[in-house]
Design a protein around this motif. Structure first.
Motif, PDB file in Angstrom:
ATOM      1  N   ALA A   1      40.575  14.283  81.948  1.00  0.00           N
ATOM      2  CA  ALA A   1      41.123  15.484  82.574  1.00  0.00           C
ATOM      3  C   ALA A   1      40.991  16.681  81.648  1.00  0.00           C
ATOM      4  CB  ALA A   1      42.588  15.256  82.939  1.00  0.00           C
ATOM      5  N   ARG A   2      40.714  17.828  82.198  1.00  0.00           N
ATOM      6  CA  ARG A   2      40.566  19.050  81.406  1.00  0.00           C
ATOM      7  C   ARG A   2      41.660  20.032  81.816  1.00  0.00           C
ATOM      8  NH1 ARG A   2      35.408  20.111  79.057  1.00  0.00           N
ATOM      9  NH2 ARG A   2      35.943  22.323  79.167  1.00  0.00           N
ATOM     10  N   ALA A   3      42.382  20.502  80.844  1.00  0.00           N
ATOM     11  CA  ALA A   3      43.387  21.518  81.132  1.00  0.00           C
ATOM     12  C   ALA A   3      42.692  22.852  81.377  1.00  0.00           C
ATOM     13  CB  ALA A   3      44.356  21.624  79.952  1.00  0.00           C
ATOM     14  N   PRO A   4      43.319  23.768  82.113  1.00  0.00           N
ATOM     15  CA  PRO A   4      42.705  25.076  82.349  1.00  0.00           C
ATOM     16  C   PRO A   4      42.344  25.767  81.039  1.00  0.00           C
ATOM     17  CG  PRO A   4      44.631  24.761  83.756  1.00  0.00           C
ATOM     18  CD  PRO A   4      44.589  23.610  82.817  1.00  0.00           C
ATOM     19  N   GLN A   5      43.190  25.599  80.036  1.00  0.00           N
ATOM     20  CA  GLN A   5      42.896  26.177  78.734  1.00  0.00           C
ATOM     21  C   GLN A   5      43.279  25.156  77.671  1.00  0.00           C
ATOM     22  OE1 GLN A   5      44.949  29.799  77.891  1.00  0.00           O
ATOM     23  NE2 GLN A   5      43.961  30.110  75.906  1.00  0.00           N
ATOM     24  N   SER A   6      42.336  24.786  76.821  1.00  0.00           N
ATOM     25  CA  SER A   6      42.591  23.747  75.827  1.00  0.00           C
ATOM     26  C   SER A   6      43.643  24.214  74.831  1.00  0.00           C
ATOM     27  CB  SER A   6      41.295  23.402  75.088  1.00  0.00           C
ATOM     28  OG  SER A   6      41.571  22.503  74.040  1.00  0.00           O
ATOM     29  N   PRO A   7      44.618  23.334  74.511  1.00  0.00           N
ATOM     30  CA  PRO A   7      45.654  23.732  73.550  1.00  0.00           C
ATOM     31  C   PRO A   7      45.193  23.580  72.100  1.00  0.00           C
ATOM     32  CG  PRO A   7      46.092  21.526  74.356  1.00  0.00           C
ATOM     33  CD  PRO A   7      44.870  22.003  75.082  1.00  0.00           C
ATOM     34  N   PHE A   8      43.961  23.097  71.871  1.00  0.00           N
ATOM     35  CA  PHE A   8      43.507  22.826  70.516  1.00  0.00           C
ATOM     36  C   PHE A   8      42.565  23.907  70.008  1.00  0.00           C
ATOM     37  CE2 PHE A   8      43.892  18.597  72.611  1.00  0.00           C
ATOM     38  CZ  PHE A   8      45.033  18.188  71.951  1.00  0.00           C
ATOM     39  N   VAL A   9      42.613  24.068  68.715  1.00  0.00           N
ATOM     40  CA  VAL A   9      41.628  24.917  68.033  1.00  0.00           C
ATOM     41  C   VAL A   9      41.139  24.175  66.809  1.00  0.00           C
ATOM     42  CG1 VAL A   9      42.620  27.104  68.830  1.00  0.00           C
ATOM     43  CG2 VAL A   9      43.432  26.077  66.687  1.00  0.00           C
ATOM     44  N   LEU A  10      39.915  24.442  66.428  1.00  0.00           N
ATOM     45  CA  LEU A  10      39.362  23.830  65.234  1.00  0.00           C
ATOM     46  C   LEU A  10      39.941  24.521  64.005  1.00  0.00           C
ATOM     47  CD1 LEU A  10      37.261  21.661  64.398  1.00  0.00           C
ATOM     48  CD2 LEU A  10      35.577  23.527  64.231  1.00  0.00           C
ATOM     49  N   ALA A  11      40.371  23.716  63.027  1.00  0.00           N
ATOM     50  CA  ALA A  11      40.968  24.276  61.815  1.00  0.00           C
ATOM     51  C   ALA A  11      39.948  25.142  61.081  1.00  0.00           C
ATOM     52  CB  ALA A  11      41.442  23.155  60.906  1.00  0.00           C
ATOM     53  N   PRO A  12      40.416  26.111  60.282  1.00  0.00           N
ATOM     54  CA  PRO A  12      39.483  27.012  59.573  1.00  0.00           C
ATOM     55  C   PRO A  12      38.437  26.279  58.736  1.00  0.00           C
ATOM     56  CG  PRO A  12      41.730  27.828  59.427  1.00  0.00           C
ATOM     57  CD  PRO A  12      41.809  26.491  60.079  1.00  0.00           C
ATOM     58  N   ASN A  13      38.811  25.123  58.163  1.00  0.00           N
ATOM     59  CA  ASN A  13      37.837  24.383  57.364  1.00  0.00           C
ATOM     60  C   ASN A  13      36.981  23.437  58.198  1.00  0.00           C
ATOM     61  OD1 ASN A  13      39.717  22.472  58.005  1.00  0.00           O
ATOM     62  ND2 ASN A  13      40.306  22.005  55.868  1.00  0.00           N
ATOM     63  N   ALA A  14      37.171  23.491  59.520  1.00  0.00           N
ATOM     64  CA  ALA A  14      36.354  22.730  60.482  1.00  0.00           C
ATOM     65  C   ALA A  14      36.442  21.223  60.264  1.00  0.00           C
ATOM     66  CB  ALA A  14      34.894  23.189  60.413  1.00  0.00           C
ATOM     67  N   THR A  15      37.577  20.731  59.780  1.00  0.00           N
ATOM     68  CA  THR A  15      37.720  19.287  59.535  1.00  0.00           C
ATOM     69  C   THR A  15      38.566  18.591  60.591  1.00  0.00           C
ATOM     70  OG1 THR A  15      39.643  19.709  58.128  1.00  0.00           O
ATOM     71  CG2 THR A  15      37.467  19.565  57.042  1.00  0.00           C
ATOM     72  N   HIS A  16      39.423  19.331  61.274  1.00  0.00           N
ATOM     73  CA  HIS A  16      40.340  18.700  62.213  1.00  0.00           C
ATOM     74  C   HIS A  16      40.798  19.707  63.253  1.00  0.00           C
ATOM     75  CE1 HIS A  16      42.965  20.581  59.197  1.00  0.00           C
ATOM     76  NE2 HIS A  16      43.889  20.630  60.144  1.00  0.00           N
ATOM     77  N   LEU A  17      41.517  19.204  64.257  1.00  0.00           N
ATOM     78  CA  LEU A  17      42.061  20.055  65.312  1.00  0.00           C
ATOM     79  C   LEU A  17      43.533  20.346  65.049  1.00  0.00           C
ATOM     80  CD1 LEU A  17      40.581  18.473  68.587  1.00  0.00           C
ATOM     81  CD2 LEU A  17      39.690  20.394  67.254  1.00  0.00           C
ATOM     82  N   GLU A  18      43.973  21.517  65.476  1.00  0.00           N
ATOM     83  CA  GLU A  18      45.376  21.897  65.399  1.00  0.00           C
ATOM     84  C   GLU A  18      45.816  22.423  66.760  1.00  0.00           C
ATOM     85  OE1 GLU A  18      45.612  24.790  62.319  1.00  0.00           O
ATOM     86  OE2 GLU A  18      45.443  23.322  60.689  1.00  0.00           O
ATOM     87  N   TRP A  19      47.110  22.419  66.982  1.00  0.00           N
ATOM     88  CA  TRP A  19      47.658  22.977  68.218  1.00  0.00           C
ATOM     89  C   TRP A  19      47.601  24.497  68.111  1.00  0.00           C
ATOM     90  CZ3 TRP A  19      49.061  19.887  72.249  1.00  0.00           C
ATOM     91  CH2 TRP A  19      49.691  20.499  73.344  1.00  0.00           C
ATOM     92  N   ALA A  20      46.985  25.122  69.079  1.00  0.00           N
ATOM     93  CA  ALA A  20      46.822  26.571  69.036  1.00  0.00           C
ATOM     94  C   ALA A  20      48.164  27.270  69.057  1.00  0.00           C
ATOM     95  CB  ALA A  20      45.962  27.041  70.209  1.00  0.00           C
ATOM     96  N   GLN A  21      48.287  28.335  68.245  1.00  0.00           N
ATOM     97  CA  GLN A  21      49.555  29.057  68.161  1.00  0.00           C
ATOM     98  C   GLN A  21      49.910  29.734  69.473  1.00  0.00           C
ATOM     99  OE1 GLN A  21      49.363  31.736  64.823  1.00  0.00           O
ATOM    100  NE2 GLN A  21      49.471  30.098  63.301  1.00  0.00           N
ATOM    101  N   ASN A  22      48.898  30.181  70.216  1.00  0.00           N
ATOM    102  CA  ASN A  22      49.168  30.876  71.477  1.00  0.00           C
ATOM    103  C   ASN A  22      49.267  29.924  72.660  1.00  0.00           C
ATOM    104  OD1 ASN A  22      46.543  30.093  71.544  1.00  0.00           O
ATOM    105  ND2 ASN A  22      45.716  32.055  72.281  1.00  0.00           N
ATOM    106  N   ALA A  23      49.104  28.594  72.394  1.00  0.00           N
ATOM    107  CA  ALA A  23      49.208  27.610  73.473  1.00  0.00           C
ATOM    108  C   ALA A  23      50.674  27.254  73.689  1.00  0.00           C
ATOM    109  CB  ALA A  23      48.405  26.362  73.147  1.00  0.00           C
TER     110      ALA A  23
END
Length: 792
Positions: A654-676
């Protein structure tokens, strides 16, 4: 002077002696008869009573012939008694007349005439006979009326064909063939008729639709929920000690421990109350059923309490009871099957029927023995209420073993698994399995004065061996490393014995025998070293030793111990590998308090002994094993864990209308988006999520620890989508959904992405060199790995 025939005098006396108790007996029979009539016929001559089953009147009517038979027998008995009394009365009257010539007032003053007694007996017999006739008429009329009513409803008592109730007809067929297999069906009013089957299956169970001609008011009206009450911390544990009961050595041990820690519990409650402030805490009604202490489970622990047997389970249960009580919840404690059945409302029979009332408890804490007992006696209610159960499980239950179908198909089925619970409902002694909840126990916390006394009273050359049973001392090779230790330290033991020193204990060891807990702690406060032989695994004693200022020395296992190579773990629902006797002490405490060495390497072992003797350590107790830490943790579980109303998992793919994840600045892992927006109802809070793609062959438990985090299985549904892989820049040429406890995962050969099809199989444990697992991690509070930073 008038003379009386001696034979006549003797005869009269015998009659008087005989008649007095006999008359009392007859009057008692008459009284009993009236009581019997009032109780046995009251339900037939009156309206149905509140609380009766739907078939109360019918059952009593069908029992009518038996009641008539009893009445006839009573009437016949009274008539027979009357005939015999008539003969005795004539004898009495003749004797009295003969004696009246000498003493006229004696008979009249002392004994009533026999004729009066006979009249009373005959009157009772006539009344019973009259009532029997009337009851016979009433019962015949009731049977006729019931037959007409049943005839009129016969066409309404056929198994309906309703797609909403696909199992109804099959259940009716089962009831036709097996309804007499368990008395509980008759208890609920089943009598072999189609109507009784359908009424039971629609009103007691829920396999059939309600019958339209039945009064639905009672069945549709759910009991009103009780108003919420705020839980208030308690500091006086005297009532808890009463609730715990007595009679078993295990309970005596638990009560002594609770009483000894009362002051620490009170202080911890005060501290936690200040920390929580004005936070509302719902008071829960909680049943605690300690299954392993029931006679039905064998209760192997109680007889061994005073003989050096394992006490870890009883330590934990004592602390669980204290925690729940101090937090202010309503508590009921059972240690027998009979008490359990009474508190649950189990109907009489063999356990195939649901409970007779809604479950009066919000939560039930038990163990695997108690879980089995509940399943055997709760019928369908077990499935309905199992979301309220919390299982105290020392070594943990991994999801692959918990899912019955998956465990059976893939070789994970054991004697203790396959319960299909939410894995978080299993609560462990140590935080070794993130898929489960960490319950824990407490160690006694020292104040500053006691710590100062320990610093000044430590003997630098004194060691205490971890092992109270002589069997632990049978370890092969122990003489070699104990010989090395004996060169540097005086060795003490606390091995149980009755009359003769155990031969397994070397002569150079000073054995104190089994010590009471306060004396054992005094011994630890003097000792420098607490040394383990490799068994028992993960007990409370090493933490108690460290809390009393000892260094804990343990063996490193190579290869690690597991169900594959060690009998102790065989059959346990976990694939966990232990690299030492006490992994928590090694991984979460470590040096200088904990040393893990290879006992087979004499040089490494001797070097460790020398280093320990030079090392100064203070008493240390992890916060999560203090009274306050345990209160804090269990408070959070009770207020936030809800496995009955948890939101459903995100469907695979399932795909949410807007993904709550963002790629971390060092591109190693995902984080929960601050605006989500934060996921409503999620606990732990979703914004604490950090998602990593593990290296091949690495379990999520270890992958999260590599980054200083804890695997959080409740976050798996958020990652169970193709979108999560894409955000991590993982190329998915194909995506499939399957039942596998390693999914979601990425397979490098073929560039395939796999999603989880079964929510119960989301698992932090498990690895394969074929897969890079997608792992949900979170932060944790210092000294409290079970809770995230914002979990309170």
């Amino acid at each position: 002077m008038i003379t009386v025939n001696p034979d006549g005098k003797i005869m009269v006396r015998r009659c008087l002696v005989t008649l007095r108790p006999f008359r009392l007996f007859v009057l008692g029979i008459g009284f009993f008869s009236l009581c019997f009539l009032m109780t046995s016929l009251g339900g037939q001559l009156s309206a149905r009573r509140p609380g009766d089953s739907p078939f109360t009147i019918r059952t009593e009517v069908l029992g009518g012939p038996e009641s008539r038979g009893v009445l006839r027998k009573m009437s016949d008995l009274l008539e027979l008694m009357a005939k015999r009394m008539d003969a005795l009365a004539r004898l009495e009257n003749g004797s009295e007349l003969h004696r009246a010539s000498g003493d006229g007032h004696f008979a009249a003053d002392r004994f009533p005439p026999g004729a009066g007694l006979m009249e009373r007996i005959q009157a009772i017999a006539q009344n019973v006979s009259d009532i029997a006739v009337k009851v016979d008429q009433i019962l015949r009329h009731s049977l006729t009326l019931h037959s007409k009513v049943s005839e009129g409803r016969r066409d309404q008592c056929e198994a309906p064909s309703d797609p909403k109730f696909p199992d109804c007809s099959g259940k009716v067929e089962w009831m036709r063939a097996r309804w007499t297999s368990d008395p509980c069906y008759a208890f609920f009013g089943v009598d072999g008729t189609e109507c009784s089957f359908l009424i039971y299956l629609s009103e007691v169970e829920w396999f059939c639709p309600p019958l339209p001609w039945r009064n639905q008011t009672a069945t549709q009206m759910a009991p009103k929920p009780l108003p919420k009450v705020q839980a208030v911390f308690r500091s006086n544990l005297s009532h808890l000690l009463e609730l715990m009961g007595s009679g078993k050595e295990s309970l005596i041990f638990m009560k002594k421990r609770t009483k000894r820690l009362t002051a620490q519990w009170a202080l911890a409650a005060q501290r936690l109350a200040q920390k929580l402030g004005s936070v509302w805490r719902d008071q829960k009604q909680i049943l605690v059923h300690i299954g392993f202490l029931t006679e039905e489970s064998g209760d192997v622990f109680s007889p061994r309490v005073l003989k050096g047997g394992p006490l870890g389970e009883m330590v934990q249960w004592a602390d669980i009871l204290a925690t729940l009580y101090v937090l202010g919840h309503g508590l009921r404690i059972t240690v027998s099957l009979k008490e359990l059945q009474s508190n649950l409302g189990v109907p009489p029979g063999r356990g195939n029927c649901p409970l007779t009332m809604p479950l009066p408890f919000d939560l039930i804490y038990t163990d695997y023995h108690g879980l089995q007992q509940m399943k055997q006696h709760m019928g369908l209610s077990f499935k309905k209420y199992r979301c309220r159960i919390r299982v105290i499980d020392t070594f943990g239950t991994e999801p692959a073993y918990n899912h019955e179908e998956y465990a059976t198909l893939h070789g994970y089925r054991t004697n203790w698994g396959y319960w299909n619970l939410n894995p978080k409902q299993f609560m462990t002694m140590f935080p070794h399995t993130p898929d489960n909840s960490f319950m824990g126990f407490v160690s006694e916390e020292l104040n500053e004065t006691e710590k100062q006394l320990i610093r000044g009273g430590k003997a630098s050359n004194m060691a205490v061996v971890y092992g109270k049973e002589a069997s632990i001392w049978k370890l092969q090779g122990k003489d070699k490393f104990l010989g090395v230790l004996n060169k540097y330290m005086e060795i003490h033991g606390t091995v149980y014995y009755e009359s003769q020193r155990p031969p397994e204990v070397p002569a150079f060891v000073k054995n104190h025998g089994l010590l009471p807990q306060p004396e054992f702690q005094q011994l630890l406060r003097k000792a420098k070293l607490f040394i383990g032989f490799g068994f028992p695994y993960e007990g409370p004693a090493p933490l108690e030793a460290i809390a009393n200022g000892c260094v804990f020395l343990q063996a490193r296992f190579s290869p690690p111990h597991s169900s594959l190579n060690h009998e102790f773990f065989r059959g346990k629902p976990t694939s966990r590998e232990l690299f030492s006797q006490h992994p928590y002490a090694e991984n979460f405490i470590g040096k200088p308090h904990v040393w893990t060495v290879d006992y087979n390497n004499s040089e490494e072992f001797e070097a460790a002994i020398k280093a320990i003797m030079r090392t100064q350590v203070d008493p240390y107790l992890p916060y999560e094993y203090s009274c306050e830490g345990m209160l804090e943790r269990i408070h959070a579980y009770i207020q936030h864990q809800d496995f009955c109303a948890a939101p459903g998992p995100v469907p695979p793919g399932a795909r949410a209308p807007q993904s709550p994840f963002v790629l971390a600045p060092n591109a190693t892992h995902l984080e929960w988006a601050q605006n989500a927006s934060s996921a409503p109802g999620a606990w732990p809070p979703a914004h604490s999520l950090r998602a990593w793609l593990a290296t091949a062959g690495r379990a999520c438990t270890d992958a999260c620890l590599d980054h200083g985090l804890i695997c959080e299985p409740s976050f798996f549904p958020f990652l169970n989508s193709r979108d999560a892989f894409q955000k991590l820049q993982v190329p998915c040429d194909s995506t499939e959904s399957e039942m596998n406890h390693l999914y979601p995962a990425f397979a490098q050969p073929g560039r395939e992405c796999f999603l989880q099809k079964e929510p119960l199989l989301f698992s932090c444990a498990g690895s394969s060199t074929k897969y890079h697992r997608l792992c949900p991690c979170r932060d944790f509070r210092k000294g409290q790995v079970a809770l995230c930073q914002d979990c309170l």
